[in-house]
Design an enzyme around this catalytic site. Structure first.
Site, PDB file in Angstrom:
ATOM      1  N   ALA A  43     -19.939   5.832 -28.753  1.00 45.67           N
ATOM      2  CA  ALA A  43     -21.087   5.714 -29.651  1.00 45.67           C
ATOM      3  C   ALA A  43     -20.714   4.933 -30.913  1.00 45.67           C
ATOM      4  CB  ALA A  43     -21.600   7.099 -30.029  1.00 45.67           C
ATOM      5  N   ASP A  46     -20.470   1.298 -29.975  1.00 41.05           N
ATOM      6  CA  ASP A  46     -21.808   0.722 -29.818  1.00 41.05           C
ATOM      7  C   ASP A  46     -22.448   0.435 -31.170  1.00 41.05           C
ATOM      8  OD1 ASP A  46     -21.570   0.783 -27.130  1.00 41.05           O
ATOM      9  OD2 ASP A  46     -22.744   2.629 -26.838  1.00 41.05           O
ATOM     10  N   SER A  91       3.962 -22.369  -6.858  1.00 40.06           N
ATOM     11  CA  SER A  91       3.889 -21.230  -5.946  1.00 40.06           C
ATOM     12  C   SER A  91       5.236 -20.515  -5.938  1.00 40.06           C
ATOM     13  CB  SER A  91       3.485 -21.678  -4.552  1.00 40.06           C
ATOM     14  OG  SER A  91       4.240 -22.784  -4.167  1.00 40.06           O
ATOM     15  N   GLU A 122       9.475  -7.777 -12.220  1.00 43.46           N
ATOM     16  CA  GLU A 122       8.129  -7.248 -12.492  1.00 43.46           C
ATOM     17  C   GLU A 122       7.389  -7.015 -11.189  1.00 43.46           C
ATOM     18  OE1 GLU A 122       7.567 -10.568 -14.974  1.00 43.46           O
ATOM     19  OE2 GLU A 122       6.383 -11.720 -13.550  1.00 43.46           O
ATOM     20  N   LYS A 124       4.557  -7.482  -8.378  1.00 45.35           N
ATOM     21  CA  LYS A 124       3.746  -8.632  -7.972  1.00 45.35           C
ATOM     22  C   LYS A 124       2.323  -8.138  -7.753  1.00 45.35           C
ATOM     23  CE  LYS A 124       3.489 -12.574  -4.899  1.00 45.35           C
ATOM     24  NZ  LYS A 124       2.111 -12.384  -4.473  1.00 45.35           N
ATOM     25  N   LYS A 327       8.566  -9.232  -0.998  1.00 45.50           N
ATOM     26  CA  LYS A 327       7.319  -8.611  -0.549  1.00 45.50           C
ATOM     27  C   LYS A 327       7.522  -7.210   0.039  1.00 45.50           C
ATOM     28  CE  LYS A 327       3.904 -10.951  -0.030  1.00 45.50           C
ATOM     29  NZ  LYS A 327       3.134 -12.172   0.021  1.00 45.50           N
ATOM     30  N   CYS A 421     -13.259  20.948  26.743  1.00 41.68           N
ATOM     31  CA  CYS A 421     -11.912  20.534  26.377  1.00 41.68           C
ATOM     32  C   CYS A 421     -11.431  19.474  27.360  1.00 41.68           C
ATOM     33  CB  CYS A 421     -10.968  21.737  26.400  1.00 41.68           C
ATOM     34  SG  CYS A 421      -9.234  21.272  26.177  1.00 41.68           S
ATOM     35  N   CYS A 424      -8.334  21.210  29.473  1.00 42.86           N
ATOM     36  CA  CYS A 424      -8.466  22.331  30.405  1.00 42.86           C
ATOM     37  C   CYS A 424      -9.903  22.567  30.860  1.00 42.86           C
ATOM     38  CB  CYS A 424      -7.902  23.608  29.787  1.00 42.86           C
ATOM     39  SG  CYS A 424      -8.937  24.255  28.467  1.00 42.86           S
ATOM     40  N   CYS A 445      -5.237  26.757  28.208  1.00 44.97           N
ATOM     41  CA  CYS A 445      -5.301  25.311  27.998  1.00 44.97           C
ATOM     42  C   CYS A 445      -3.895  24.733  27.936  1.00 44.97           C
ATOM     43  CB  CYS A 445      -6.042  25.015  26.693  1.00 44.97           C
ATOM     44  SG  CYS A 445      -6.111  23.268  26.298  1.00 44.97           S
TER      45      CYS A 445
END
Ligand code: D41
Length: 681
Positions: A43, A46, A91, A122, A124, A327, A421, A424, A445
């Protein structure tokens, strides 16, 4: 902040107030978006923002492009016009294996003729590379990387990114007259999740990953849309620069600090390390943090720290020799759902499993991914034939993250949970308050029988050596074993008749089964595989009831008296104990000779060590600390951590420490392991 030329008609007080407001707003912005440490409420912010807006409306001459009110301006006319980078955006070469990093470090050392090199390291960032030009400290242009030489003008969209300074912070006479700042635009994971959720709810296209989300946001013609996507930015270097009055930094590390001073976000995870060992250590350190980071990274970047050394190393084609990206394996990949099968677990839960077109993700080839349960399939709307994002991070089970709905052809099929099932044929049921659908077949089962047997034999249960998955499959499928009790009826000959079973291994397995007969009540209860009863509960039950028959006879009220046992657990245990075939299996196991020391609790009150308190110190020759404790407790004794006048005996092993001194001081008798064992025999 630059003030516009003293325009006629603007009172000095207004001009000064506007300047104060701009600086305050940019500082609040920086604290909020870069430091993540706001110092005013939304607030208040703003209020300041609206005050500045009102001033600028009344005195339009006040308005400058670097005013915080101008982050979302009018639609630019030069959107995506080509921009030539003054210094090309190079690159990075990639390293995937440690050996690639070793070669990189070797070439750097040879190129510099140094024994060991300091590297700036650092994360990537997995975002989009951009270049931003500041002239006289003000942001004048931002462009995508493009082909490295020419990118696209995305200035208006970059201005909406709150983390990007519109002006470099600091004394105007110390700012570089010209600089290209390079970095990555990305979307934080949480903002990406929120964006996708909103898109899915609105029936709009969802994004595959944060990188695609960021790319989509950056390529909007209307900067208002970009602004609503909440992009973030991290600086990782510079291109062309005129340093002006300030001294150029000597290292990459110092350059990053300079960028941070100008109020760019830079990686908090960055570091400077020495040599190859330092690089590989950093790779593992960041790899371990990867999933916990608020943004996605696809590796780490190593750069020779000394900028003069960087310059002397130069380039190969368009990549610098002084830097390399190491990587990480991708955690998420796209693949196809070939089919959806159902697996039955030990507790009878039916788990839908996606059969996938094999895909290399998270460092392994993945062919299956769990879909957890019916609700999960509905929620994600996974269909057979769908193109999906599969994720495998760390050692977790591969998972279907989301479906690419726009890739559907119409031929995809919805999955239906079977009513019987698949193993079974018993009917399945799904209790109203549960996510799982379960087979009602119990030990009838085959799937549940196999899982129950594997659990029964597992190391922390009955600990039957040599009874692995392949063996259990054969025993169950050959109908040799129906219940755990059947295991104890198998002779060496029956075992030796199994596939790929040599005489010797049959004898070993038989011995393993025989050996498991002497167990503890805790292990036995745990081995039964009662739903929700893990090792800790098994131990609590054994201690509370002392005898198996007392447990079997306990009603729910009695069970609720046990430590940490609640209504769900009590009901589950009671149900298990009331089941006739479970009682039968237990009787058969006892009849087969499975035994445990009379009773763990009864022994406590009637054992040879009843009333005695022991302290363990040092390493005992045969017993581990846990088993010594277990043994003492089984015989009614107590084990405590420190020696006092109440201690009956100190049991000392090798390298016993201060507890021994204390015992001598208090006159507490000290015994060794053999003496302890003799007391019990
Ligand atoms: O975080 C990154 N994605 C990142 C990219 C980084 N931390 N450092 C980088 N350094 C360079 C050099 C050394 C060539 C200036 C890079 C990139 N380049 C890069 N990003 C996209 C292409 C190249």
């Amino acid at each position: 902040m630059t003030s516009p030329p003293a325009a006629a008609g603007i009172p000095a007080a207004v001009r000064d107030r506007a300047q104060v407001l701009r600086e305050a707003l940019e500082t609040h912005n920086y604290r909020y978006y870069v430091l993540d440490a706001p110092s005013v409420s939304d607030a208040e912010y703003d209020g300041l923002f609206r005050e500045l807006q009102a001033l600028e409306q009344e005195y339009p001459q006040l308005l400058t492009p670097d005013s915080p009110t101008q982050r979302v301006g009018a639609t630019p006319s030069n959107a995506f016009a080509p921009v030539t980078h003054r210094a090309p955006m190079l690159s990075l070469n990639n390293a995937f294996a440690d050996a690639d990093v070793e070669n990189f470090d070797r070439r750097v050392r040879e190129g510099l003729d140094h024994e060991s090199v300091a590297y700036a390291v650092e994360p990537k960032f997995d975002g989009l590379a951009i270049s931003m030009t500041y002239e006289g400290g003000a942001l004048v242009r931002g462009a995508t990387r493009g082909d490295g030489y020419t990118g696209e003008d995305v200035t208006a969209n970059l201005r909406t990114i709150a983390a990007i300074p519109l002006r470099l912070h600091g004394r105007a006479d110390r700012l570089p007259p010209f600089i290209e700042v390079r970095g990555e635009v990305l979307m934080l994971k949480r903002d990406f999740e929120a964006l996708n959720a909103a898109h899915a709810a609105a029936g709009e296209k969802t994004f595959v990953n944060p990188r695609n989300g960021a790319a989509g946001a950056l390529r909007q013609l209307d900067p208002k849309i970009t602004a609503s996507r909440r992009l973030h930015f991290f600086a990782y270097g510079i291109g062309a620069v005129e340093w002006g009055a300030a001294a150029p930094p000597a290292t990459h590390d110092a350059l990053m600090q300079r960028l941070a001073d100008w109020r760019f976000p830079v990686a908090a995870e960055r570091d400077v390390v020495q040599g190859l060992a330092g690089l590989l250590d950093y790779y593992r350190r960041i790899g371990a943090q990867r999933t916990a980071l608020p943004f996605e990274i696809d590796g780490v970047v190593y750069k020779v720290n000394d900028l003069a050394q960087q310059a002397s190393l130069g380039f190969v084609s368009r990549a610098p020799r002084y830097a390399i990206a190491h990587k990480f394996p991708a955690e998420e990949m796209l693949t196809e759902v070939l089919d959806i099968d159902v697996q039955v677990g030990r507790t009878g839960a039916l788990t839908p499993v996606a059969r996938l077109k094999p895909v290399f993700v998270g460092g392994v080839t993945v062919t299956n991914a769990t879909l957890h349960n019916e609700d999960e399939i509905r929620r994600k709307d996974v269909r057979i034939g769908d193109t999906v994002v599969v994720r495998r991070a760390g050692d977790v089970i591969p998972e279907v993250v989301r479906v690419l709905v726009e890739k559907r052809s119409g031929a995809e099929r919805e999955f239906a949970m079977p009513s019987q099932c698949p193993v079974c044929g018993s009917h399945v049921e799904r209790p109203e308050d549960e996510a799982a659908t379960r087979c009602t077949g119990g030990l009838v089962c085959g799937a549940q029988r196999k899982q129950a047997l594997l659990h029964f034999a597992s190391r922390r249960a009955m600990d039957i050596e040599g009874l692995g998955e392949k063996m259990v499959d054969q025993l169950v499928e050959g109908n040799l074993v129906r219940t755990p009790a059947d295991l104890y009826k198998l002779g060496v000959a029956a075992l030796a008749a199994l596939e790929r079973m040599a005489e010797k291994s049959a004898a070993n397995l038989h011995a393993g089964i025989e050996k498991s007969k002497r167990t503890t009540l805790t292990r036995f209860i745990y081995a039964l595989g009662i739903r929700h009863v893990g090792e800790t509960t098994a131990k609590d039950l054994a201690q509370h009831f002392g005898k198996l028959d007392a447990l079997l006879a306990a009603d729910e009220a009695g069970l609720l008296e046990v430590r940490d046992v609640g209504p769900v657990l009590a009901a589950s245990i009671r149900q298990f104990c009331l089941e006739k075939h479970n009682r039968q299996v237990i009787d058969e196991l006892r009849a087969a000779g499975v035994t445990w020391p009379e009773t763990e609790q009864a022994a406590k009150s009637a054992g040879r060590l009843t009333g005695m308190t022991f302290v363990l110190t040092g390493t005992l020759p045969a017993l581990s600390r846990d088993s010594a404790k277990e043994l003492i407790e089984q015989h009614g004794g107590k084990v405590t951590g420190s020696v006092s006048k109440k201690t009956s005996y100190v049991v000392a092993g090798v390298e016993a420490g201060s507890k021994l001194d204390k015992a001598e001081e208090l006159g507490v008798p000290v015994i060794d392991e053999a003496q302890l064992l003799a007391m019990i025999e």
